[in-house]
Design a protein around this motif. Structure first.
Motif, PDB file in Angstrom:
ATOM      1  N   ALA A   6       1.142  -1.086   0.053  1.00  0.00           N
ATOM      2  CA  ALA A   6       0.031   0.292   0.190  1.00  0.00           C
ATOM      3  C   ALA A   6       1.140   1.207  -0.002  1.00  0.00           C
ATOM      4  O   ALA A   6       0.116   2.431  -0.415  1.00  0.00           O
TER       5      ALA A   6
ATOM      6  N   ASP B 228       1.614   1.558  -4.061  1.00  0.00           N
ATOM      7  CA  ASP B 228       1.261   0.979  -5.447  1.00  0.00           C
ATOM      8  C   ASP B 228       0.524   2.597  -5.655  1.00  0.00           C
ATOM      9  O   ASP B 228      -0.466   1.872  -6.870  1.00  0.00           O
TER      10      ASP B 228
ATOM     11  N   SER C   4      -2.183   2.387  -8.734  1.00  0.00           N
ATOM     12  CA  SER C   4      -3.294   3.058  -8.823  1.00  0.00           C
ATOM     13  C   SER C   4      -3.017   3.762 -10.169  1.00  0.00           C
ATOM     14  O   SER C   4      -5.060   3.877 -10.554  1.00  0.00           O
TER      15      SER C   4
ATOM     16  N   GLU D 248      -5.540  -3.185  -6.139  1.00  0.00           N
ATOM     17  CA  GLU D 248      -6.079  -1.634  -5.874  1.00  0.00           C
ATOM     18  C   GLU D 248      -6.798  -2.088  -7.736  1.00  0.00           C
ATOM     19  O   GLU D 248      -7.898  -1.108  -7.330  1.00  0.00           O
TER      20      GLU D 248
END
Length: 285
Positions: A21, A24, A28, A57
């Motif tokens: 996270a 990303d 994304s 995602e």
């Protein structure tokens, strides 16, 4: 031809999964651009596959787009798939476990560039689609990380007397278009974006690649840890060759976007060669 160490790809993704996270941002952004292209297709796709889903995602960005009612997610990495969602499984893109004509839509975001047998993977994807099903994918193209490639190559030549494959080879835009047609897709389309990420420090780029699970997995890569002197020389070369007036350096990512349809009799067909009734030369004149 085997170019990539698929076990290393899985290890890199497994290692990156817990903290993905924090890294990303590129995935994304590309996922959003891929879904923008899906928005242009005025069709509903009730059953879809997210192939190479990372930690989910793309699925989190769908928000009802494409009329998707059931989304199956899969990833080569068990650790990634475990974080993706309730309908996620571990699956290898080179050996898909899905029955023929299972999906109305197959999406793949930044995963297929690690596949050795891309023609075979595309053929399996096409078979997994229902007639008139849609395949859309994004993968890195040949200009990706050109700055890093040049800097590492120069450092190795200077200090080690030769170059090793430290950056993955990526597909060319012309090649993937031909591969779509060879795999049996109709109405194939390929377009490309260049995304540039700005860094104050080249070493932060290398840390981000590790955090993304995108570390070097070329089979013929040099094993073992890189020499510190080589990395420091590559860093300095990167700064000298690419730093702007503000001291920051760019990292280029070329993204290829693929679109193709599973064959269906009702799809538009190309006219027979020589059947045109108007001469193009007359129009242009």
């Amino acid at each position: 031809m085997t170019v990539f160490d698929r076990r290393a790809v899985r290890r890199h993704r497994d290692r990156a999964a817990p903290g993905f996270a924090d890294f990303d941002f590129l995935l994304s952004e590309v996922a959003e651009r891929l879904l923008d292209r899906l928005d242009d297709v005025k069709r509903s796709f009730p059953t879809a596959l997210d192939l190479g889903c990372h930690t989910g995602e793309l699925g989190s960005l769908l928000n009802g787009r494409g009329g998707i009612e059931t989304l199956i997610q899969s990833d080569l990495s068990p650790a990634m798939a475990a974080r993706a969602g309730s309908h996620a499984l571990c699956a290898d893109e080179e050996a898909l476990p899905f029955a023929e004509q299972s999906f109305d839509l197959v999406l793949s975001c930044l995963s297929l560039h690690w596949v050795n047998d891309l023609p075979g993977a595309l053929l399996q994807i096409r078979r997994a689609l229902k007639p008139d099903g849609l395949f859309m994918a994004a993968l890195f193209g040949g200009l990706t990380l050109a700055e890093l490639r040049q800097s590492l190559g120069a450092a190795e030549l200077q200090l080690e007397g030769g170059q090793s494959p430290r950056v993955s080879p990526f597909a060319d835009v012309k090649d993937v278009g031909n591969l779509l047609a060879r795999a049996g897709f109709t109405l194939p389309v390929v377009d490309t974006d260049l995304l540039t990420v700005s860094y104050g420090e080249p070493m932060k780029l290398m840390a981000d690649l590790r955090g993304m699970g995108e570390s070097n997995a070329v089979l013929e890569r040099r094993k073992g840890f890189s020499r510190r002197a080589t990395l420091m020389t590559a860093r300095q070369q990167y700064l000298e060759d690419f730093a702007g007036e503000d001291g920051r350096v760019p990292a280029t990512f070329q993204v290829l976007y693929l679109l193709g349809w599973a064959p269906h009799p009702d799809q538009p067909q190309a006219a027979a060669r020589g059947s045109a009734q108007v001469c193009l030369t007359d129009i242009l004149e």
